[in-house]
Design an enzyme around this catalytic site. Structure first.
Site, short mmCIF file in Angstrom:
data_model
loop_
_atom_site.label_atom_id
_atom_site.label_comp_id
_atom_site.label_asym_id
_atom_site.label_seq_id
_atom_site.Cartn_x
_atom_site.Cartn_y
_atom_site.Cartn_z
N GLY A 88 3.23 4.11 -3.43
CA GLY A 88 2.60 3.75 -4.70
C GLY A 88 2.17 4.99 -5.46
O GLY A 88 2.80 6.04 -5.38
N LEU A 89 1.09 4.87 -6.21
CA LEU A 89 0.54 5.96 -7.03
C LEU A 89 1.58 6.49 -8.03
O LEU A 89 1.68 7.69 -8.25
CB LEU A 89 0.02 7.10 -6.14
CG LEU A 89 -1.12 6.74 -5.18
CD1 LEU A 89 -1.46 7.93 -4.30
CD2 LEU A 89 -2.34 6.26 -5.93
N CYS A 90 2.36 5.57 -8.60
CA CYS A 90 3.36 5.97 -9.59
C CYS A 90 3.26 5.07 -10.82
O CYS A 90 4.28 4.69 -11.41
CB CYS A 90 4.76 5.96 -9.01
SG CYS A 90 5.21 4.47 -8.10
N GLY A 91 2.04 4.71 -11.17
CA GLY A 91 1.82 3.92 -12.38
C GLY A 91 2.40 2.53 -12.27
O GLY A 91 2.33 1.88 -11.23
N PHE A 93 5.52 1.74 -12.31
CA PHE A 93 6.93 1.90 -11.94
C PHE A 93 7.47 0.64 -11.24
O PHE A 93 8.47 0.07 -11.66
CB PHE A 93 7.08 3.12 -11.03
CG PHE A 93 8.47 3.37 -10.53
CD1 PHE A 93 9.40 4.05 -11.30
CD2 PHE A 93 8.86 2.93 -9.27
CE1 PHE A 93 10.68 4.28 -10.83
CE2 PHE A 93 10.14 3.16 -8.79
CZ PHE A 93 11.04 3.83 -9.58
#
Length: 294
Positions: A88-91, A93
Site C-alpha cells: 500500500g502507501l501509494c495513494g 492507485f
C-alpha cells in the site's frame, strides 16, 4: 486542553513519520527511474511485435486459424486478470483500479454478454486480498508478484488461462492494469488478451511488396502468436510497476509535506501554550507578592 508534554510528544511522533515518508519517497524515486526506463524502452518492441504479427495474419486474407484466435458465438465464461500492487502507501492507485474493474465488469461484460461467469486471476497482494473478499471466483492468485519482477511471471499468468481458452472452458480473457502516463498521472486500462485481435493494430504492409518467408507464414505466426500473448501480459506488469512507483512517490511527497505543515502548526501551538504557562506563572508570583505585602 493538551499539555506541553502532549504537544511535545506529538511533534516528536510527526517528525519521525516525516523522516519515514521522506525516505520512502527517495526509495520510490529510485525504483521509478528504473521502472520508467524499462517500460519506455520496451514500448517500441511491444508495438513493433504486435504490428508485425497483425501484418502477417492479415496478409493471409482470412485463410489462417489458430486456437488463440477462436471467437466464441456465446460468451459464457470471462477471465479478468487484475494487476495491482503488492504494498500500500501509494495513494488511490489500487482503489481506482478496483473501482474501474468492478464498473467495467458490470457495464461491459455482465450487461453486454448476458451475465456470464466471471473468474479472476489476481496479480499482486492487494488484488488477491480484494477479490478474495468479493463474490467472484478466484481462478489463480500471484502474491508478491513485484518483489522480483521477471518475464517468467508473465508466462505463468498466461499458462493459467491459455489451456482453458484453447479447450473452450473460457471464452474471453481481459487484463486490467494501471498504465503509466507520467509521474503525476496513472490510468486504469482494460486490454483484451484472448481471443487475440489481429486488427487491433494497423498493418504496416501498405505497399505492394512480396516477402519471402522462411519457414512459411503460418509457421512463423504459430511461433509468434503465443509469444505475443506472453509479451502483452509482460507489458501490463511493466506498466503497472512504473505506475505504482510513480503513485507511491507522489503519495510520499504529499505525506512529507503534510507532516511538515503539521509540525509547524504544532510548534506554533506549543509556543502559545508555553507563553500562556509562563504568563500564568508570572501572574501567580505577582499575586503572591501582593498578598504578602497586605
Amino acid at each position: 486542553m493538551a499539555t506541553l508534554r502532549d504537544i511535545r510528544n506529538r511533534i516528536k511522533g510527526v517528525k519521525s513519520t516525516s523522516k519515514i515518508t521522506s525516505a520512502m519517497k527517495m526509495v520510490a524515486t529510485a525504483k521509478l527511474k528504473r521502472a520508467q526506463v524499462a517500460i519506455e524502452s520496451a514500448r517500441p518492441y511491444f508495438e513493433g511485435l504486435g504490428k508485425m504479427l497483425s501484418n502477417l495474419i492479415s496478409s493471409l486474407s482470412g485463410n489462417y486459424s489458430h486456437p488463440l484466435l477462436r471467437k466464441s458465438e456465446e460468451i459464457k465464461n470471462v477471465v479478468a486478470i487484475v494487476v495491482s500492487s503488492d504494498r500500500g502507501l501509494c495513494g488511490s492507485f489500487n482503489t481506482n483500479l478496483f473501482k474501474f474493474v468492478t464498473q467495467y465488469i458490470k457495464k461491459e461484460i455482465i450487461e453486454k454478454y448476458n451475465n456470464p461467469n466471471i473468474h479472476i486471476v489476481a496479480v499482486g497482494r492487494k488484488s488477491v486480498s480484494f477479490f478474495r473478499k468479493q463474490k467472484y471466483n478466484v481462478l489463480a492468485d500471484f502474491n508478491n508478484a513485484f518483489i522480483k519482477l521477471n518475464y517468467s511471471l508473465a508466462k505463468n499468468i498466461v499458462e493459467t488461462v491459455k489451456d482453458r481458452f484453447i479447450s473452450g472452458e473460457i471464452d474471453k480473457v481481459i487484463v486490467f492494469r494501471n498504465e503509466f502516463i507520467n509521474i503525476l498521472k496513472q490510468e486504469p486500462r482494460a486490454i483484451e488478451l484472448l481471443p487475440f485481435e489481429s486488427n487491433e493494430i494497423p498493418t504496416i504492409n501498405n505497399r505492394n511488396i512480396e516477402y519471402i518467408y522462411e519457414p512459411s507464414q503460418k509457421e512463423i505466426i504459430d511461433e509468434l502468436l503465443p509469444k505475443v500473448v506472453d509479451v502483452k501480459v509482460w507489458e501490463s506488469l511493466l506498466e503497472s510497476n512504473a505506475a505504482e512507483q510513480a503513485a507511491r512517490r507522489v503519495a510520499m511527497d504529499n505525506a512529507t509535506k503534510n507532516a511538515n505543515d503539521l509540525i509547524k502548526y504544532l510548534e506554533l501551538q506549543y509556543n502559545k501554550a508555553r507563553q500562556a504557562s509562563i504568563t500564568k506563572e508570572m501572574l501567580e508570583i505577582v499575586g503572591g507578592a501582593e498578598a504578602l505585602k497586605s
